[in-house]
Design an enzyme around this catalytic site. Structure first.
Site: not given
Length: 406
Positions: A18, A98, A127, A179
């Protein structure tokens, strides 16, 4: 958002699929802004190798690597451990990282005079919420760019097409295009064959598991370890004092070698859909198990049961991106107080994916062999009759009512 006014962007950069294509995409779609790539070091180790060269080659002006390992462990993981926080058996690996990454992005963006912060989280996932709530807490007026909510790319295959067209080097192929998210605490796997819950994960496939081995590939002999805790926090591994992040790293090694901490779950995402993922959390699984063993000895019944109820709320809070909130501060204060006497040593046996208790000791144990023994003790069993009569009085009165004897 007026794209012409966006001259400098801070990008959350991992070097994965990404974020690798986001740099050229931002250059093309936001009037060629300066891109400052920021990688949060949360213990992903080799994934940081070659990251600066790649970021610069694809259009970033520089790469900033922020060491966030101990902040993540000490400020978030340890409180969660004290609360025994699990989200539907998931040990919150991605969610732990995060908040500290989002906070650092905000700090760097303000320091660099950036016009926006960009992240690579999808519009389907959790996220995006976790990053953006942390950014809003520390840079509330900062614009946020989320390309997955803007661009025409529809799939990871199309991302690979874009990367190939823009000569962006990738470490994956279409066949290994899971992923993944990795940090000191865990590694997640999603996508490809895992999108169908009917498919059994191929744990023996070379390269699938990265933090350990499948249980059937683990040694035929058990491994014994000890963990020492003080007030709910780990302080020593096999008798050697070290900081919590180092203990987790040691546990990852020994746990991974013994096939510990692999789970396959379908979880409920914050945005409303169910998602299937395979998680590797060898060290974290051992740490949670050991902590719970010590709590059995040292925490009174009412406090333990209340903590078990609050742990669901605490896990939801972390999972849903609300770490920087008054509720977190209040619940963390409870966890710290509840774990005041969770001090002692836990011995464990690790064997082919299993964590087996092998003895627990504590100077603050509430366990009394004299009271509980089947042999002679100081406990007066005759007192139980009076207790039962009082405890059962409401039941007895209900029975009288039904028989018309009141």
């Amino acid at each position: 958002m007026d794209k012409s006014k966006i001259k400098k962007i801070v990008l959350a950069y991992s070097g994965g699929l990404d974020t690798s294509i986001i740099i050229p995409w931002l250059k093309e779609n936001y009037n060629d802004p300066e891109i400052i790539a920021v990688a949060g070091n949360v213990g992903q180790n080799d994934e940081l190798d070659g990251l600066e060269e790649k970021a610069l080659a694809t259009g970033a002006s520089k790469l900033i690597v922020a060491d966030l390992v101990d902040e993540m462990v000490d400020d978030i993981i340890i409180p969660a451990l004290k609360m025994d926080a699990k989200y539907e058996t998931y040990l919150l690996g991605t969610a732990f990282a995060r908040p500290v990454i989002g906070k650092k992005l905000a700090e760097i963006a303000l320091a660099e005079g950036a016009d926006a912060i960009c992240h690579g989280a999808t519009g389907k996932g959790n996220d995006q919420v976790r990053f953006e709530l942390a950014i809003k807490r520390f840079a509330p007026d900062m614009p946020i760019i989320a390309p997955w909510r803007e661009w025409d790319i529809k799939s990871r295959d199309e991302e690979i097409d874009y990367a190939e067209a823009h000569h962006v080097p990738l470490k994956i192929s279409r066949e290994t295009n899971y992923s993944k998210d990795k940090n000191l605490w865990h590694l997640s796997h999603e996508g490809l064959d895992l999108e169908d819950p009917a498919n059994e994960p191929d744990y023996m496939k070379p390269g699938f598991l990265e933090m350990g081995v499948a249980p059937e590939a683990a040694p035929d002999e058990p491994t014994y370890i000890t963990l020492d805790f003080e007030s709910g926090a780990p302080v020593a591994f096999n008798g050697e004092k070290m900081k919590a992040s180092q203990i987790i790293a040691k546990l990852n090694e020994v746990g991974g070698a013994n096939g510990i901490g692999i789970i396959d779950i379908v979880e409920n995402r914050l945005v409303g859909m169910k998602d299937r993922g395979v998680y590797e959390t060898p060290g974290g699984s051992i740490l949670y198990f050991a902590h719970e063993q010590l709590e059995m000895l040292t925490v009174d019944k009412e406090t333990l049961h209340e903590k078990q109820k609050l742990s669901v709320d605490y896990a939801d809070l972390i999972y849903n991106g609300k770490w920087y909130s008054p509720l977190q501060e209040a619940l963390t204060a409870f966890a710290n107080e509840a774990d005041k006497y969770v001090t002692g040593q836990v011995k464990l046996k690790l064997y082919k994916g299993n964590i087996i208790p092998a003895g627990t000791t504590s100077p603050y144990s509430l366990y009394s062999e004299n009271l509980v023994t089947f042999g002679e003790s100081d406990y007066d069993q005759s007192q139980a009759a009076g207790f039962i009569n009082l405890w059962g009085l409401p039941t007895k009165v209900q029975a009288y009512r039904e028989k018309g004897k009141l």
